[in-house]
Design a protein around this motif. Structure first.
Motif, PDB file in Angstrom:
ATOM      1  N   TYR A  54       0.825  -1.208   0.000  1.00 25.06           N
ATOM      2  CA  TYR A  54       0.000   0.000   0.000  1.00 25.06           C
ATOM      3  C   TYR A  54       0.861   1.260   0.000  1.00 25.06           C
ATOM      4  N   SER A  55       1.969   1.222   0.725  1.00 27.26           N
ATOM      5  CA  SER A  55       2.836   2.405   0.792  1.00 27.26           C
ATOM      6  C   SER A  55       3.918   2.356  -0.285  1.00 27.26           C
ATOM      7  N   ASN A  56       4.394   3.534  -0.670  1.00 36.09           N
ATOM      8  CA  ASN A  56       5.492   3.604  -1.639  1.00 36.09           C
ATOM      9  C   ASN A  56       6.761   2.987  -1.070  1.00 36.09           C
ATOM     10  N   GLU A  57       6.938   3.058   0.248  1.00 38.40           N
ATOM     11  CA  GLU A  57       8.132   2.474   0.870  1.00 38.40           C
ATOM     12  C   GLU A  57       8.163   0.967   0.662  1.00 38.40           C
ATOM     13  N   VAL A  58       7.031   0.317   0.799  1.00 36.03           N
ATOM     14  CA  VAL A  58       6.976  -1.133   0.581  1.00 36.03           C
ATOM     15  C   VAL A  58       7.171  -1.438  -0.908  1.00 36.03           C
ATOM     16  N   LYS A  59       6.590  -0.619  -1.757  1.00 36.63           N
ATOM     17  CA  LYS A  59       6.806  -0.804  -3.198  1.00 36.63           C
ATOM     18  C   LYS A  59       8.301  -0.768  -3.510  1.00 36.63           C
ATOM     19  N   GLN A  60       9.011   0.180  -2.904  1.00 36.98           N
ATOM     20  CA  GLN A  60      10.445   0.323  -3.148  1.00 36.98           C
ATOM     21  C   GLN A  60      11.256  -0.772  -2.470  1.00 36.98           C
ATOM     22  N   HIS A  61      11.094  -0.912  -1.151  1.00 33.78           N
ATOM     23  CA  HIS A  61      12.008  -1.745  -0.369  1.00 33.78           C
ATOM     24  C   HIS A  61      11.718  -3.234  -0.442  1.00 33.78           C
ATOM     25  N   ALA A  88       7.533  -8.893  -7.621  1.00 26.90           N
ATOM     26  CA  ALA A  88       6.859 -10.020  -6.964  1.00 26.90           C
ATOM     27  C   ALA A  88       7.471 -11.341  -7.418  1.00 26.90           C
ATOM     28  N   ILE A  89       7.726 -11.464  -8.708  1.00 23.57           N
ATOM     29  CA  ILE A  89       8.351 -12.694  -9.221  1.00 23.57           C
ATOM     30  C   ILE A  89       9.712 -12.901  -8.564  1.00 23.57           C
ATOM     31  N   ARG A  90      10.487 -11.843  -8.504  1.00 22.07           N
ATOM     32  CA  ARG A  90      11.830 -11.913  -7.921  1.00 22.07           C
ATOM     33  C   ARG A  90      11.760 -12.205  -6.416  1.00 22.07           C
ATOM     34  N   THR A  91      10.942 -11.453  -5.698  1.00 25.10           N
ATOM     35  CA  THR A  91      10.872 -11.558  -4.242  1.00 25.10           C
ATOM     36  C   THR A  91      10.238 -12.872  -3.787  1.00 25.10           C
ATOM     37  N   LEU A  92       9.181 -13.297  -4.469  1.00 26.22           N
ATOM     38  CA  LEU A  92       8.441 -14.484  -4.056  1.00 26.22           C
ATOM     39  C   LEU A  92       8.952 -15.766  -4.713  1.00 26.22           C
ATOM     40  N   GLY A  93       9.780 -15.630  -5.731  1.00 31.87           N
ATOM     41  CA  GLY A  93      10.332 -16.803  -6.404  1.00 31.87           C
ATOM     42  C   GLY A  93       9.297 -17.595  -7.185  1.00 31.87           C
ATOM     43  N   CYS A  94       8.383 -16.878  -7.838  1.00 31.89           N
ATOM     44  CA  CYS A  94       7.317 -17.550  -8.598  1.00 31.89           C
ATOM     45  C   CYS A  94       7.519 -17.334 -10.095  1.00 31.89           C
ATOM     46  N   ASP A  95       6.715 -18.036 -10.881  1.00 33.36           N
ATOM     47  CA  ASP A  95       6.828 -17.956 -12.343  1.00 33.36           C
ATOM     48  C   ASP A  95       6.103 -16.757 -12.936  1.00 33.36           C
ATOM     49  N   CYS A  96       5.002 -16.351 -12.319  1.00 27.76           N
ATOM     50  CA  CYS A  96       4.218 -15.246 -12.852  1.00 27.76           C
ATOM     51  C   CYS A  96       3.585 -14.466 -11.705  1.00 27.76           C
ATOM     52  N   ALA A  97       3.177 -13.249 -12.016  1.00 27.95           N
ATOM     53  CA  ALA A  97       2.581 -12.400 -10.979  1.00 27.95           C
ATOM     54  C   ALA A  97       1.685 -11.356 -11.611  1.00 27.95           C
ATOM     55  N   VAL A  98       0.770 -10.856 -10.787  1.00 25.55           N
ATOM     56  CA  VAL A  98      -0.040  -9.705 -11.162  1.00 25.55           C
ATOM     57  C   VAL A  98       0.232  -8.594 -10.165  1.00 25.55           C
ATOM     58  N   ALA A  99       0.041  -7.350 -10.628  1.00 24.94           N
ATOM     59  CA  ALA A  99       0.224  -6.192  -9.763  1.00 24.94           C
ATOM     60  C   ALA A  99      -0.867  -5.173 -10.049  1.00 24.94           C
ATOM     61  N   THR A 100      -1.308  -4.490  -8.981  1.00 25.29           N
ATOM     62  CA  THR A 100      -2.329  -3.453  -9.117  1.00 25.29           C
ATOM     63  C   THR A 100      -1.916  -2.209  -8.354  1.00 25.29           C
ATOM     64  N   SER A 101      -2.242  -1.056  -8.916  1.00 26.47           N
ATOM     65  CA  SER A 101      -2.061   0.208  -8.218  1.00 26.47           C
ATOM     66  C   SER A 101      -3.090   1.181  -8.783  1.00 26.47           C
ATOM     67  N   GLY A 102      -3.885   1.761  -7.906  1.00 29.13           N
ATOM     68  CA  GLY A 102      -4.925   2.636  -8.401  1.00 29.13           C
ATOM     69  C   GLY A 102      -5.562   3.473  -7.322  1.00 29.13           C
ATOM     70  N   ILE A 103      -6.603   4.166  -7.703  1.00 30.83           N
ATOM     71  CA  ILE A 103      -7.333   5.062  -6.813  1.00 30.83           C
ATOM     72  C   ILE A 103      -8.731   4.480  -6.650  1.00 30.83           C
ATOM     73  N   ALA A 104      -8.909   3.730  -5.547  1.00 33.70           N
ATOM     74  CA  ALA A 104     -10.167   3.020  -5.322  1.00 33.70           C
ATOM     75  C   ALA A 104     -11.298   3.974  -4.948  1.00 33.70           C
ATOM     76  N   GLY A 105     -10.967   5.081  -4.308  1.00 32.21           N
ATOM     77  CA  GLY A 105     -11.966   6.077  -3.952  1.00 32.21           C
ATOM     78  C   GLY A 105     -12.466   5.922  -2.524  1.00 32.21           C
ATOM     79  N   PRO A 106     -13.378   6.735  -2.101  1.00 33.34           N
ATOM     80  CA  PRO A 106     -14.024   7.765  -2.916  1.00 33.34           C
ATOM     81  C   PRO A 106     -13.166   9.017  -3.101  1.00 33.34           C
ATOM     82  N   GLY A 107     -12.134   9.205  -2.291  1.00 30.46           N
ATOM     83  CA  GLY A 107     -11.254  10.370  -2.431  1.00 30.46           C
ATOM     84  C   GLY A 107      -9.961   9.984  -3.113  1.00 30.46           C
TER      85      GLY A 107
END
Length: 163
Positions: A54-61, A88-107
């Motif tokens: 959820y945080s940019n720090e986790v995205k980075q680190h 995610a592939i690198r960190t989790l050691g898996c073959d494939c991954a999905v990623a999401t980032s967005g503005i769920a709202g309402p703000g």
């Protein structure tokens, strides 16, 4: 709920038949994709885990998203979700991954990135696909729509590479 399980089962069937593993890197979906996959009995055969970044720090680190990409493009961008999926592939050691980032709202929306804007990426064996979606303004609906879209994007990529 049944519809979620059907999509999760479809992804699981393809992963199991091809002996592949998957992971998730979720921001705006907050673990919904991992939940949809693990609703399926036996999903431990192919699901290794997920990172709720959820945080940019986790995205980075944790996922290795570059600070420069976050600064230049923002967390809700093609560059960031592609790096999240690869991380995610690198960190989790898996073959494939999905990623999401967005503005769920309402703000949280802006004129450039209104509420309902979600970037999604799917990565498999060096190939990555990403797409920007524009959902509505209702948070719960946006989260579910993004999770469904992420699994559909991965399913399409799996089927494309198999054909």
């Amino acid at each position: 709920m049944a519809e979620n399980k059907v999509l999760g089962e479809r992804v699981g069937d393809v992963l199991r038949s091809r002996k592949l593993t998957m992971g998730t890197a979720e921001s705006c979906t907050g673990g919904r994709i991992a939940n949809m996959i693990t609703l399926v009995a036996g999903s431990s055969d192919y699901f290794v885990g997920g990172v709720v970044s959820y945080s940019n720090e986790v995205k980075q680190h944790v996922l290795g998203v570059s600070e420069e990409s976050l600064r230049q493009h923002g967390a809700v961008s093609r560059e960031v979700v592609e790096q999240m999926a690869q991380g995610a592939i690198r960190t989790l050691g898996c073959d494939c991954a999905v990623a999401t980032s967005g503005i769920a709202g309402p703000g949280g929306g802006t004129p450039e990135k209104p509420v309902g804007t979600v970037w999604i990426a799917a990565a498999l064996k060096g190939e990555i696909v990403s797409h920007c979606f524009h959902f509505g303004t209702v948070r719960a609906e946006n989260i579910q729509a993004a999770a469904d879209a992420a699994l559909t994007l991965l399913l399409d990529l799996l089927q494309k590479q198999h054909g």
